[in-house]
Motif scaffolding. Sequence first.
Motif, PDB file in Angstrom:
ATOM      1  N   GLY A   1       7.572 -16.370  83.280  1.00  0.00           N
ATOM      2  CA  GLY A   1       6.824 -16.759  82.086  1.00  0.00           C
ATOM      3  C   GLY A   1       6.663 -15.607  81.110  1.00  0.00           C
ATOM      4  O   GLY A   1       6.826 -15.777  79.897  1.00  0.00           O
ATOM      5  N   LEU A   2       6.366 -14.420  81.623  1.00  0.00           N
ATOM      6  CA  LEU A   2       6.220 -13.251  80.766  1.00  0.00           C
ATOM      7  C   LEU A   2       7.551 -12.873  80.108  1.00  0.00           C
ATOM      8  O   LEU A   2       7.581 -12.494  78.938  1.00  0.00           O
ATOM      9  CB  LEU A   2       5.670 -12.071  81.561  1.00  0.00           C
ATOM     10  CG  LEU A   2       4.208 -12.191  81.992  1.00  0.00           C
ATOM     11  CD1 LEU A   2       3.839 -11.042  82.925  1.00  0.00           C
ATOM     12  CD2 LEU A   2       3.293 -12.207  80.785  1.00  0.00           C
ATOM     13  N   ILE A   3       8.632 -13.003  80.857  1.00  0.00           N
ATOM     14  CA  ILE A   3       9.953 -12.721  80.291  1.00  0.00           C
ATOM     15  C   ILE A   3      10.257 -13.694  79.161  1.00  0.00           C
ATOM     16  O   ILE A   3      10.755 -13.307  78.098  1.00  0.00           O
ATOM     17  CB  ILE A   3      11.048 -12.760  81.376  1.00  0.00           C
ATOM     18  CG1 ILE A   3      10.927 -11.546  82.294  1.00  0.00           C
ATOM     19  CG2 ILE A   3      12.449 -12.825  80.754  1.00  0.00           C
ATOM     20  CD1 ILE A   3      11.828 -11.593  83.509  1.00  0.00           C
TER      21      ILE A   3
ATOM     22  N   MET B   1       8.110 -15.280  77.262  1.00  0.00           N
ATOM     23  CA  MET B   1       7.286 -14.924  76.109  1.00  0.00           C
ATOM     24  C   MET B   1       7.806 -13.664  75.424  1.00  0.00           C
ATOM     25  O   MET B   1       7.840 -13.587  74.200  1.00  0.00           O
ATOM     26  CB  MET B   1       5.825 -14.739  76.532  1.00  0.00           C
ATOM     27  CG  MET B   1       5.145 -16.037  76.908  1.00  0.00           C
ATOM     28  SD  MET B   1       3.359 -15.931  77.175  1.00  0.00           S
ATOM     29  CE  MET B   1       3.136 -14.456  78.083  1.00  0.00           C
ATOM     30  N   ALA B   2       8.229 -12.684  76.210  1.00  0.00           N
ATOM     31  CA  ALA B   2       8.761 -11.449  75.636  1.00  0.00           C
ATOM     32  C   ALA B   2      10.049 -11.718  74.861  1.00  0.00           C
ATOM     33  O   ALA B   2      10.268 -11.135  73.797  1.00  0.00           O
ATOM     34  CB  ALA B   2       9.013 -10.422  76.739  1.00  0.00           C
TER      35      ALA B   2
ATOM     36  N   LEU C   1       2.483  -6.910  90.103  1.00  0.00           N
ATOM     37  CA  LEU C   1       2.328  -8.316  90.479  1.00  0.00           C
ATOM     38  C   LEU C   1       3.048  -8.635  91.777  1.00  0.00           C
ATOM     39  O   LEU C   1       2.524  -9.340  92.638  1.00  0.00           O
ATOM     40  CB  LEU C   1       2.863  -9.231  89.378  1.00  0.00           C
ATOM     41  CG  LEU C   1       1.968  -9.486  88.186  1.00  0.00           C
ATOM     42  CD1 LEU C   1       2.721 -10.267  87.119  1.00  0.00           C
ATOM     43  CD2 LEU C   1       0.727 -10.252  88.613  1.00  0.00           C
TER      44      LEU C   1
ATOM     45  N   GLY D   1       3.930  -3.697  85.173  1.00  0.00           N
ATOM     46  CA  GLY D   1       3.047  -4.822  85.494  1.00  0.00           C
ATOM     47  C   GLY D   1       3.723  -5.803  86.432  1.00  0.00           C
ATOM     48  O   GLY D   1       3.097  -6.322  87.368  1.00  0.00           O
ATOM     49  N   GLY D   2       4.995  -6.059  86.211  1.00  0.00           N
ATOM     50  CA  GLY D   2       5.750  -6.934  87.115  1.00  0.00           C
ATOM     51  C   GLY D   2       5.818  -6.359  88.514  1.00  0.00           C
ATOM     52  O   GLY D   2       5.677  -7.079  89.508  1.00  0.00           O
TER      53      GLY D   2
ATOM     54  N   VAL E   1       5.090 -15.922  87.359  1.00  0.00           N
ATOM     55  CA  VAL E   1       4.375 -15.204  86.299  1.00  0.00           C
ATOM     56  C   VAL E   1       5.351 -14.315  85.531  1.00  0.00           C
ATOM     57  O   VAL E   1       5.350 -14.279  84.292  1.00  0.00           O
ATOM     58  CB  VAL E   1       3.212 -14.369  86.889  1.00  0.00           C
ATOM     59  CG1 VAL E   1       2.626 -13.437  85.837  1.00  0.00           C
ATOM     60  CG2 VAL E   1       2.145 -15.282  87.461  1.00  0.00           C
ATOM     61  N   ILE E   2       6.217 -13.622  86.262  1.00  0.00           N
ATOM     62  CA  ILE E   2       7.196 -12.746  85.619  1.00  0.00           C
ATOM     63  C   ILE E   2       8.162 -13.552  84.760  1.00  0.00           C
ATOM     64  O   ILE E   2       8.485 -13.154  83.635  1.00  0.00           O
ATOM     65  CB  ILE E   2       7.936 -11.896  86.670  1.00  0.00           C
ATOM     66  CG1 ILE E   2       6.968 -10.884  87.287  1.00  0.00           C
ATOM     67  CG2 ILE E   2       9.147 -11.193  86.065  1.00  0.00           C
ATOM     68  CD1 ILE E   2       7.508 -10.154  88.490  1.00  0.00           C
TER      69      ILE E   2
ATOM     70  N   PHE F   1       5.463  -3.642  80.720  1.00  0.00           N
ATOM     71  CA  PHE F   1       5.782  -4.958  81.246  1.00  0.00           C
ATOM     72  C   PHE F   1       6.453  -4.845  82.614  1.00  0.00           C
ATOM     73  O   PHE F   1       6.091  -5.560  83.565  1.00  0.00           O
ATOM     74  CB  PHE F   1       6.688  -5.692  80.256  1.00  0.00           C
ATOM     75  CG  PHE F   1       7.201  -6.990  80.755  1.00  0.00           C
ATOM     76  CD1 PHE F   1       6.394  -8.102  80.809  1.00  0.00           C
ATOM     77  CD2 PHE F   1       8.515  -7.108  81.177  1.00  0.00           C
ATOM     78  CE1 PHE F   1       6.875  -9.304  81.276  1.00  0.00           C
ATOM     79  CE2 PHE F   1       9.003  -8.295  81.646  1.00  0.00           C
ATOM     80  CZ  PHE F   1       8.182  -9.407  81.695  1.00  0.00           C
TER      81      PHE F   1
END
Length: 108
Positions: free
Chosen positions: A81-83, A85-86, A66, A62-63, A78-79, A59
């Motif tokens: 949002g991913l955080i 979700m994580a 990005l 990937g950040g 995006v990061i 993760f």
Amino acid sequence: IPMLALGIPIFDTASAIMRRIRIGAHPFQADQHHLHHLMLAQGLTQRGVVLILYAVALFLCGGALLITAYNKEDALWVIVGLIAMAMMLGQMVWLKLHRAVKEASRGA
């Protein structure tokens, strides 16, 4: 960017040093309070700990990609949002693990 790719060891080392200084121990004295030790103490298996740490490292990498590949503002959203979700996934795993530990302690 490399700071993100090395996020887990940097965080673990920094938190260990700060924790030791706070309790008055030598900053480089060994202890059992590193991230992986704490996860094992919570009931995770070695395989589970490794998979979680690999997922976090993936993760973070990937950040980092990005940020380099896209507009920084877009990558930031995006990061974020991913955080989010994580964090939700982590909370679900934590609750499931906590329930399993409680049930195991009741049965023992």
